[in-house]
Design an enzyme around this catalytic site. Sequence first.
Site, PDB file in Angstrom:
ATOM      1  N   GLY B  48       2.874-105.152 -58.810  1.00  0.00           N
ATOM      2  CA  GLY B  48       4.014-105.865 -59.375  1.00  0.00           C
ATOM      3  C   GLY B  48       4.256-107.161 -58.649  1.00  0.00           C
ATOM      4  CG  ASP B  86      18.245 -93.898 -55.863  1.00  0.00           C
ATOM      5  OD1 ASP B  86      17.889 -94.361 -56.959  1.00  0.00           O
ATOM      6  OD2 ASP B  86      18.383 -92.674 -55.655  1.00  0.00           O
ATOM      7  CD  GLU B 117      -8.406 -98.537 -50.304  1.00  0.00           C
ATOM      8  OE1 GLU B 117      -7.685 -98.260 -49.321  1.00  0.00           O
ATOM      9  OE2 GLU B 117      -9.232 -97.752 -50.790  1.00  0.00           O
TER      10      GLU B 117
END
Lengths: 222, 222
Positions: B48, B86, B117
């Site tokens: 992301g 959370d 990786e």
Amino acid sequence: MQQSNFDDYESPAVTVDVLVFTIKDNKLCIFLVKRGFEPYKGEWAVPGVFLKVGESLEAAAKRGLTEKTGVKDLYLEQLYTFGDLDRDPRARVVTVAYFALTTNNQLPEIRNESVQEIALFPVNELPQLAFDHKKIVQYAIDRLRNKIEYTNIVYGLLSEQFTLTDLQRVYEIVLNKQLDKRNFRKRILSLDILEPVDKKAGGAHRPAMLYQFKKREPIILD
Amino acid sequence: MQQSNFDDYESPAVTVDVLVFTIKDNKLCIFLVKRGFEPYKGEWAVPGVFLKVGESLEAAAKRGLTEKTGVKDLYLEQLYTFGDLDRDPRARVVTVAYFALTTNNQLPEIRNESVQEIALFPVNELPQLAFDHKKIVQYAIDRLRNKIEYTNIVYGLLSEQFTLTDLQRVYEIVLNKQLDKRNFRKRILSLDILEPVDKKAGGAHRPAMLYQFKKREPIILD
DNA sequence: TGAATAGTGTCTTTCAGACAATATGCC
DNA sequence: GGCATATTGTCTGAAAGACACTATTCA
């Protein structure tokens, strides 16, 4: 999401918009607010709120419902997230859109200075809308039309008890087409999601059996 | 969205996560990255990026694909927006998840220090995942399984030309169940989305007819 | 008893699913 | 000719859709 230094990035603003549908005068309607501030001051828009840092998306959607329209929702679902660059002339704003269904089609008092007026509009007679809200509304209508075909969410548009004619009318209004009475009843009853209440509706002519949903919570059918 | 003073609100951070699926060794696989920074340093996660203020959501998704995995997608669609309080121990982060389909199952070189990786994992053999990424991956798999039933997006998992046996194998892998060969061919061909290429595939035994999608862009069937 | 709405059944077509034999190309 | 894969059709059951008449209550 990897980067660990938040300060490297300027964040877009996040809003949560809520598209509240209800049925009034045999029409599918949506709650809209007339904006009290620039930009688009005086234009109609979907009600929305800025997301607070300590607030979940769904909580913000419910807050938007209450603050802006006074409506307590029966059904709420995330719709889509709109993030085009030019949605808002002031700044970059990403909005997470929710859609809600309710049987409450009373207009609330205005409780927020950012809103000049609140009104219900039939979805076939929408005014000009601020931002990219026309696209968002259309997206929501498409979702609703699809989803009543394979879920039970139509319960959000009906009072607790109703006749099969009432139910069929809601489907016809949402889908914007007429349905065959016998086929409709056969199909709906075979889904096993309704139960008769064994009272009869008072009315001018032959009373109809009243039904209610076995569960008033989202179910995916089949 | 009404409030006009942006400074009244502290914004949550916005990230865009991309779930890239491909097929390798007859398994449905997803690209994951091993995190190079805290939190969850050393754990596997969905790739992301932070959304930049001048960047559309889809552009950010494509950037995430390229920066983190080197993959060029064939199919990209917004999945859902996750905003639980959370999710991230550092701060409030709202993530807009996209899912992508690709035929490129080569692992790219690591081009970003935030990633230790990169690897492909079969979706049935996932490692422990950072944040709420397990939930997000499951959500994407469910969407994919549903959507190949009523759209043509499976083209994103196939090279340009393929046999009906290849196509059936992809369906079986994604759906994780065996299909009847005759019924499958009957149904697929009746959809009128394929066309024969009139070449034959080289192979050890009887060559099969090659097909291609008439359009390699999303179509909703029926 | 007339008006208005409620309630019901059959036939046809379509689609999904179970099921197995023949055709072709390569070695 | 043997082997491996490709290709093809029928039957059955379920569901969707077209279609019209009877039943009940109230005024």
